[in-house]
Enzyme design. Structure first.
Site, mmCIF file in Angstrom:
data_model
loop_
_atom_site.group_PDB
_atom_site.id
_atom_site.type_symbol
_atom_site.label_atom_id
_atom_site.label_comp_id
_atom_site.label_asym_id
_atom_site.label_seq_id
_atom_site.Cartn_x
_atom_site.Cartn_y
_atom_site.Cartn_z
ATOM 1 C CB SER A 127 -0.799 -0.135 1.424
ATOM 2 O OG SER A 127 -1.456 1.202 1.419
ATOM 3 C CE1 TYR A 152 -4.052 -2.582 5.629
ATOM 4 C CE2 TYR A 152 -3.423 0.003 5.390
ATOM 5 C CZ TYR A 152 -3.710 -1.403 4.953
ATOM 6 O OH TYR A 152 -3.624 -1.341 3.513
ATOM 7 C CE LYS A 156 -1.580 -4.310 3.384
ATOM 8 N NZ LYS A 156 -1.441 -5.910 3.103
HETATM 9 C C1 UD1 Z 1 -5.937 4.438 3.611
HETATM 10 C C2 UD1 Z 1 -4.633 4.142 3.095
HETATM 11 C C3 UD1 Z 1 -4.420 2.933 2.225
HETATM 12 C C4 UD1 Z 1 -5.185 1.915 2.813
HETATM 13 C C5 UD1 Z 1 -6.505 2.159 3.106
HETATM 14 C C6 UD1 Z 1 -7.338 0.788 3.882
HETATM 15 C C7 UD1 Z 1 -3.254 6.010 2.828
HETATM 16 C C8 UD1 Z 1 -2.665 7.295 2.306
HETATM 17 N N1 UD1 Z 1 -4.129 5.361 2.642
HETATM 18 O O1 UD1 Z 1 -6.586 4.894 2.722
HETATM 19 O O2 UD1 Z 1 -3.142 2.745 2.121
HETATM 20 O O3 UD1 Z 1 -4.952 0.804 2.025
HETATM 21 O O4 UD1 Z 1 -6.546 3.235 4.045
HETATM 22 O O5 UD1 Z 1 -8.721 1.158 4.365
HETATM 23 O O6 UD1 Z 1 -2.616 5.894 4.107
HETATM 24 N N2 UD1 Z 1 -13.230 10.310 3.726
HETATM 25 C C9 UD1 Z 1 -14.165 11.281 3.998
HETATM 26 N N3 UD1 Z 1 -15.070 10.761 4.736
HETATM 27 C C10 UD1 Z 1 -15.434 9.222 4.797
HETATM 28 C C11 UD1 Z 1 -14.250 8.676 4.102
HETATM 29 C C12 UD1 Z 1 -13.087 9.170 3.844
HETATM 30 O O7 UD1 Z 1 -13.926 12.359 4.029
HETATM 31 O O8 UD1 Z 1 -16.478 8.962 5.383
HETATM 32 C C13 UD1 Z 1 -11.736 10.803 2.897
HETATM 33 C C14 UD1 Z 1 -10.458 10.782 3.831
HETATM 34 O O9 UD1 Z 1 -10.399 11.665 4.817
HETATM 35 C C15 UD1 Z 1 -9.545 10.757 2.646
HETATM 36 C C16 UD1 Z 1 -10.188 10.093 1.673
HETATM 37 O O10 UD1 Z 1 -11.707 10.408 1.763
HETATM 38 O O11 UD1 Z 1 -8.905 11.912 2.422
HETATM 39 C C17 UD1 Z 1 -10.207 8.572 1.159
HETATM 40 O O12 UD1 Z 1 -10.143 7.959 2.381
HETATM 41 P P1 UD1 Z 1 -10.260 6.233 2.290
HETATM 42 O O13 UD1 Z 1 -11.087 5.718 1.454
HETATM 43 O O14 UD1 Z 1 -10.648 5.701 3.701
HETATM 44 O O15 UD1 Z 1 -8.890 5.792 2.035
HETATM 45 P P2 UD1 Z 1 -7.353 6.198 2.759
HETATM 46 O O16 UD1 Z 1 -7.357 6.796 4.072
HETATM 47 O O17 UD1 Z 1 -6.713 7.354 1.769
#
Ligand code: UD1
Length: 343
Positions: A127, A152, A156
């Site tokens: 990841s 987590y 990795k």
């Molecule tokens: C993270 C990890 C990724 C991992 C994954 C597993 C990083 C950069 N990425 O992904 O490697 O495999 O978790 O789950 O560390 N968001 C909202 N509202 C929500 C959900 C998400 O605003 O309800 C935003 C988050 O703040 C983020 C983006 O959407 O900015 C993506 O979030 P998400 O889909 O959870 O993925 P990552 O956190 O990037």
């Protein structure tokens, strides 16, 4: 004769899409899954898409005896693609030992079994989380790993190190770690897709469930980041593009050709997309207005990260083909389809 590939976590989100691509490229696929976070029926759905129902073995990879029995009964395995792992960042903070035990013991058992049963190639599901917040963007494979923010993420990093050290002392095993950015979307048939347990932690399933009426509203975690619209930036890639990269990687391991015994590739589009842009894309393709509100930041979130995928483009001959809109459209079609099927 068809080459046999094991897909661990094969009924999961990325595993199932990879199984489809492998079968469509002429491989024989055996899925191993303990169904902790997926359902056995996914094997049938893979069968419906491809016309070939893959073998499904249900057991826990942490059980070395079961793994040994399995390999004693299934010979001539050309390679393993190892997806099976716990993956919820937040949960891992509260259950570190479960995460370390599950993610690392299963990997060690697989490497052990590869040595015992002469299985030459391993593709590891890593990841972009290993980079933390990179200093330079887009991030290349040689960017330094940063101390992991969650157990987590640490599994990795440690997982990659365990593999690197193991293959460097055993000339019969080669491995490729694929560092995924943010996989989203679903197979265009809408037969398989992401099926999170309980309340989704990831953005896109939360969006589609909210639009479907299963959640009240999406919380956008912070709009005070140092980015153009203030929300976090990620590199969202279509899961089918990601799945195809695994076929290329396993082919590369089978061919061998005097390459390094351990290689690492970033898999992303190379384009950063903000949370608000992701919502706009969803609204555009679904024709639905999404209910959301801006809330505080989520602990541990990286401000911005996107891939430099040029090494994978050049060395693997792989690049993403689908757009963000394609990915959102398929995610939405999948959400609608799975809810109808579950009624
Ligand atoms: C993270 C990890 C990724 C991992 C994954 C597993 C990083 C950069 N990425 O992904 O490697 O495999 O978790 O789950 O560390 N968001 C909202 N509202 C929500 C959900 C998400 O605003 O309800 C935003 C988050 O703040 C983020 C983006 O959407 O900015 C993506 O979030 P998400 O889909 O959870 O993925 P990552 O956190 O990037």
């Amino acid at each position: 004769m068809k080459k046999k590939i094991i897909v661990t976590g094969g009924t999961g989100y990325i595993g199932s899409h990879t199984a489809v691509e492998l079968i469509e490229n002429g491989y024989e696929v055996i899925l191993i899954d303990n169904l902790y976070n997926s359902e056995a029926i996914v094997a049938e759905w893979i069968g419906k898409i491809t016309g070939i129902m893959p073998q499904l073995e249900i057991f826990d990879l942490c059980d070395i005896n079961k793994l040994d029995d399995f390999f004693s009964n299934n010979k001539n395995i050309a390679g393993i693609i190892h997806f099976a792992a716990y993956k919820a960042v937040g949960e891992s903070v509260n259950k570190p030992l479960e995460y370390y035990r599950n993610n690392l013991v299963s990997l060690i058992n697989i490497l052990d079994a590869m040595k015992q049963h002469s299985i030459p190639g391993l593709v590891f599901s890593s990841s972009c989380t290993v980079y933390g917040q990179p200093e330079k963007l887009p991030v290349t494979e040689d960017a330094p790993m940063q101390p992991a923010i969650s157990p987590y993420g640490n599994t990795k990093q440690i997982g990659e190190e365990i593999i690197r050290d193991t293959v460097s002392t055993d000339k019969n095993i080669n491995s490729i770690s694929l560092r995924y950015f943010n996989p989203i979307g679903a197979h265009p048939s809408a037969m398989i897709g992401e099926l999170p347990r309980g309340i989704p932690e990831n953005l896109v399933p939360f969006i589609t469930q909210t639009a479907y009426g299963l959640r009240d509203e999406l919380k956008v975690f912070g709009n005070d980041y140092n980015t153009p619209d203030g929300t976090c930036i990620r590199d969202y890639l279509h899961v089918v593009d990601l799945a195809k990269a695994h076929v290329t990687a396993i082919k590369r391991l089978i061919e061998k050709k005097n390459r390094e015994s351990y290689e690492v590739f970033n898999l992303g589009t190379g384009k950063g997309v903000s949370v608000l842009e992701a919502i706009e894309s969803f609204e555009r393709v679904s024709g639905k207005k999404l209910k959301y509100k801006i809330t505080g930041r989520r602990a541990g979130d990286i401000e911005k990260i996107w891939a430099d995928p040029s090494y994978a483009n050049k060395e693997l001959g792989w690049k993403t083909l689908s757009s963000l809109d394609d990915a959102m459209r398929t995610a939405w079609e999948w959400e609608n389809n799975i809810r109808k099927r579950k009624q």
